[in-house]
Motif scaffolding. Sequence first.
Motif, PDB file in Angstrom:
ATOM      1  N   ARG A 151      -0.702  30.758 -67.664  1.00  0.00           N
ATOM      2  CA  ARG A 151       0.440  31.268 -66.911  1.00  0.00           C
ATOM      3  C   ARG A 151       1.279  32.211 -67.771  1.00  0.00           C
ATOM      4  O   ARG A 151       1.393  32.048 -68.974  1.00  0.00           O
ATOM      5  CB  ARG A 151       1.331  30.116 -66.435  1.00  0.00           C
ATOM      6  CG  ARG A 151       0.690  29.221 -65.386  1.00  0.00           C
ATOM      7  CD  ARG A 151       1.633  28.104 -64.988  1.00  0.00           C
ATOM      8  NE  ARG A 151       2.840  28.644 -64.364  1.00  0.00           N
ATOM      9  CZ  ARG A 151       2.924  28.985 -63.087  1.00  0.00           C
ATOM     10  NH1 ARG A 151       1.887  28.857 -62.302  1.00  0.00           N
ATOM     11  NH2 ARG A 151       4.040  29.456 -62.586  1.00  0.00           N
ATOM     12  N   PHE A 152       1.871  33.202 -67.103  1.00  0.00           N
ATOM     13  CA  PHE A 152       2.910  33.981 -67.772  1.00  0.00           C
ATOM     14  C   PHE A 152       4.124  33.083 -67.986  1.00  0.00           C
ATOM     15  O   PHE A 152       4.836  33.210 -68.965  1.00  0.00           O
ATOM     16  CB  PHE A 152       3.320  35.182 -66.918  1.00  0.00           C
ATOM     17  CG  PHE A 152       2.305  36.273 -66.879  1.00  0.00           C
ATOM     18  CD1 PHE A 152       2.177  37.154 -67.930  1.00  0.00           C
ATOM     19  CD2 PHE A 152       1.467  36.418 -65.788  1.00  0.00           C
ATOM     20  CE1 PHE A 152       1.237  38.170 -67.903  1.00  0.00           C
ATOM     21  CE2 PHE A 152       0.532  37.436 -65.746  1.00  0.00           C
ATOM     22  CZ  PHE A 152       0.410  38.308 -66.805  1.00  0.00           C
ATOM     23  N   GLY A 153       4.379  32.191 -67.031  1.00  0.00           N
ATOM     24  CA  GLY A 153       5.482  31.253 -67.158  1.00  0.00           C
ATOM     25  C   GLY A 153       6.721  31.679 -66.412  1.00  0.00           C
ATOM     26  O   GLY A 153       7.448  30.862 -65.884  1.00  0.00           O
ATOM     27  N   ASP A 154       6.974  32.951 -66.339  1.00  0.00           N
ATOM     28  CA  ASP A 154       8.077  33.460 -65.545  1.00  0.00           C
ATOM     29  C   ASP A 154       7.827  34.938 -65.264  1.00  0.00           C
ATOM     30  O   ASP A 154       7.135  35.610 -66.020  1.00  0.00           O
ATOM     31  CB  ASP A 154       9.413  33.267 -66.263  1.00  0.00           C
ATOM     32  CG  ASP A 154       9.473  34.045 -67.570  1.00  0.00           C
ATOM     33  OD1 ASP A 154       9.730  35.265 -67.509  1.00  0.00           O
ATOM     34  OD2 ASP A 154       9.242  33.449 -68.634  1.00  0.00           O
ATOM     35  N   ASN A 155       8.391  35.413 -64.164  1.00  0.00           N
ATOM     36  CA  ASN A 155       8.146  36.795 -63.773  1.00  0.00           C
ATOM     37  C   ASN A 155       8.981  37.797 -64.549  1.00  0.00           C
ATOM     38  O   ASN A 155       8.737  39.002 -64.453  1.00  0.00           O
ATOM     39  CB  ASN A 155       8.356  36.969 -62.263  1.00  0.00           C
ATOM     40  CG  ASN A 155       7.098  36.636 -61.473  1.00  0.00           C
ATOM     41  OD1 ASN A 155       6.022  36.490 -62.041  1.00  0.00           O
ATOM     42  ND2 ASN A 155       7.234  36.516 -60.163  1.00  0.00           N
ATOM     43  N   ASP A 156       9.965  37.333 -65.311  1.00  0.00           N
ATOM     44  CA  ASP A 156      10.686  38.258 -66.186  1.00  0.00           C
ATOM     45  C   ASP A 156       9.727  38.829 -67.233  1.00  0.00           C
ATOM     46  O   ASP A 156       9.668  40.040 -67.455  1.00  0.00           O
ATOM     47  CB  ASP A 156      11.857  37.552 -66.883  1.00  0.00           C
ATOM     48  CG  ASP A 156      12.936  37.109 -65.921  1.00  0.00           C
ATOM     49  OD1 ASP A 156      13.317  37.911 -65.060  1.00  0.00           O
ATOM     50  OD2 ASP A 156      13.386  35.957 -66.021  1.00  0.00           O
ATOM     51  N   ARG A 157       8.974  37.949 -67.859  1.00  0.00           N
ATOM     52  CA  ARG A 157       8.018  38.392 -68.872  1.00  0.00           C
ATOM     53  C   ARG A 157       6.902  39.216 -68.235  1.00  0.00           C
ATOM     54  O   ARG A 157       6.471  40.228 -68.800  1.00  0.00           O
ATOM     55  CB  ARG A 157       7.443  37.189 -69.614  1.00  0.00           C
ATOM     56  CG  ARG A 157       6.547  37.549 -70.790  1.00  0.00           C
ATOM     57  CD  ARG A 157       6.402  36.394 -71.766  1.00  0.00           C
ATOM     58  NE  ARG A 157       5.694  35.268 -71.182  1.00  0.00           N
ATOM     59  CZ  ARG A 157       4.490  34.858 -71.605  1.00  0.00           C
ATOM     60  NH1 ARG A 157       3.898  35.485 -72.602  1.00  0.00           N
ATOM     61  NH2 ARG A 157       3.919  33.821 -71.068  1.00  0.00           N
ATOM     62  N   LEU A 158       6.428  38.795 -67.078  1.00  0.00           N
ATOM     63  CA  LEU A 158       5.404  39.562 -66.372  1.00  0.00           C
ATOM     64  C   LEU A 158       5.905  40.974 -66.082  1.00  0.00           C
ATOM     65  O   LEU A 158       5.179  41.955 -66.273  1.00  0.00           O
ATOM     66  CB  LEU A 158       5.028  38.848 -65.070  1.00  0.00           C
ATOM     67  CG  LEU A 158       4.080  39.603 -64.126  1.00  0.00           C
ATOM     68  CD1 LEU A 158       2.775  39.950 -64.822  1.00  0.00           C
ATOM     69  CD2 LEU A 158       3.822  38.782 -62.860  1.00  0.00           C
ATOM     70  N   ALA A 159       7.142  41.092 -65.626  1.00  0.00           N
ATOM     71  CA  ALA A 159       7.698  42.403 -65.306  1.00  0.00           C
ATOM     72  C   ALA A 159       7.772  43.298 -66.538  1.00  0.00           C
ATOM     73  O   ALA A 159       7.490  44.494 -66.477  1.00  0.00           O
ATOM     74  CB  ALA A 159       9.087  42.247 -64.684  1.00  0.00           C
ATOM     75  N   ALA A 160       8.160  42.718 -67.676  1.00  0.00           N
ATOM     76  CA  ALA A 160       8.223  43.491 -68.920  1.00  0.00           C
ATOM     77  C   ALA A 160       6.844  44.000 -69.309  1.00  0.00           C
ATOM     78  O   ALA A 160       6.686  45.146 -69.749  1.00  0.00           O
ATOM     79  CB  ALA A 160       8.818  42.642 -70.039  1.00  0.00           C
TER      80      ALA A 160
END
Length: 370
Positions: A151-160
């Motif tokens: 998992r990325f774990g959160d979409n904040d990190r995915l967005a970055a």
Amino acid sequence: MSPHSVISTARRLVVKVGSSSLTGTDGGLDHARLVALVDALAHQHLGGTQVVLVSSGAIAAGIHPLGLSARPRDLATQQAAASVGQGALLAAYTQAFGGHDITVGQVLLTADDVTRRTHYANARRTLERLLDLGVMPIVNENDTVATSEIRFGDNDRLAALVAHLIDADALVLLSDVDALYDAPPNRPGAKRIPVVRGPHDLTDIEVGGTGSKVGTGGMATKIEAARIATAAGVVTSVTAADRVVEVLAGQDVGTVFLPIGVRGRSRRLWLEHATTARGRLLIDAGAVTALVHRKKSLLPAGITAVEGTFHDGDPVDVCGPDGATVARGLVNYSSNELPSLLGRSTKELARDLGPEYEREVIHRDDLVVL
């Protein structure tokens, strides 16, 4: 030009919205809030900006249809809620953007999709083509199949990472938090920090909270996402979703994090931030020098031990004699194959085992020094 105005002039923009900004008090999808976001992004898109939307909310959108009272805690029910909710979320976006004659395209990613060489290239190619066709890509983590290990774990990190992947000019992180403050916002005297120019500006900042009851990201995840994006040369803004019109207009709202790195498409930033190591390779001092100072690939001769279970192509940490991690990379051998190769030269291995063994354990292009 003010730091905030960079957002309004971005040629290519990634906007992330959190679950809490798309859901109502009952935990279900709030269509009025979604439409308000879509109207703002449509205005930007129709003005000539290429926009990628990274949207949370699939699990939250599935809470009500499944009769749940809150976000599920176990992975299986989260995946079930995402399966139900993703369709509802995309249908709502399709209808709302359709009102502006904008076509949307869904892109679901797991961390595994963007660490392996071919998958990384395919994700980038897909997003680039959608943008070329005038489509609004809507990206989310593929919660229906992602496991806790990938998992990325959160979409904040995915967005970055998406901002880095498509070489965006700017990243906007929208949630129920309107800015970064020098203390918890509810504390009397807390002051908004309008601009962060580098890590030194965060030294004395007290960050707390884990986000809303329907989301996974708090301010700490946004700071980490900003660190990833700014390291890739991407200006990043953090503000509340109800201020999206103002932030896209370049007004002084939220907190802007200025770039500290150079824009570019090095996969190494992905290797550092998008991967979770499946194992460890311990190497001798000579191999540490070769990797860190001479920018060489990792060969079997320099490896002293193998830890963990992994497959060909998995990310692993590379550790020096003292056990400290010095690099991360994608390994070309499984944990079953590797132990019998340790300490031997590639020429010797090719002679004894065949030419396919005359290859690096980790190629320099698939290695990042930490």
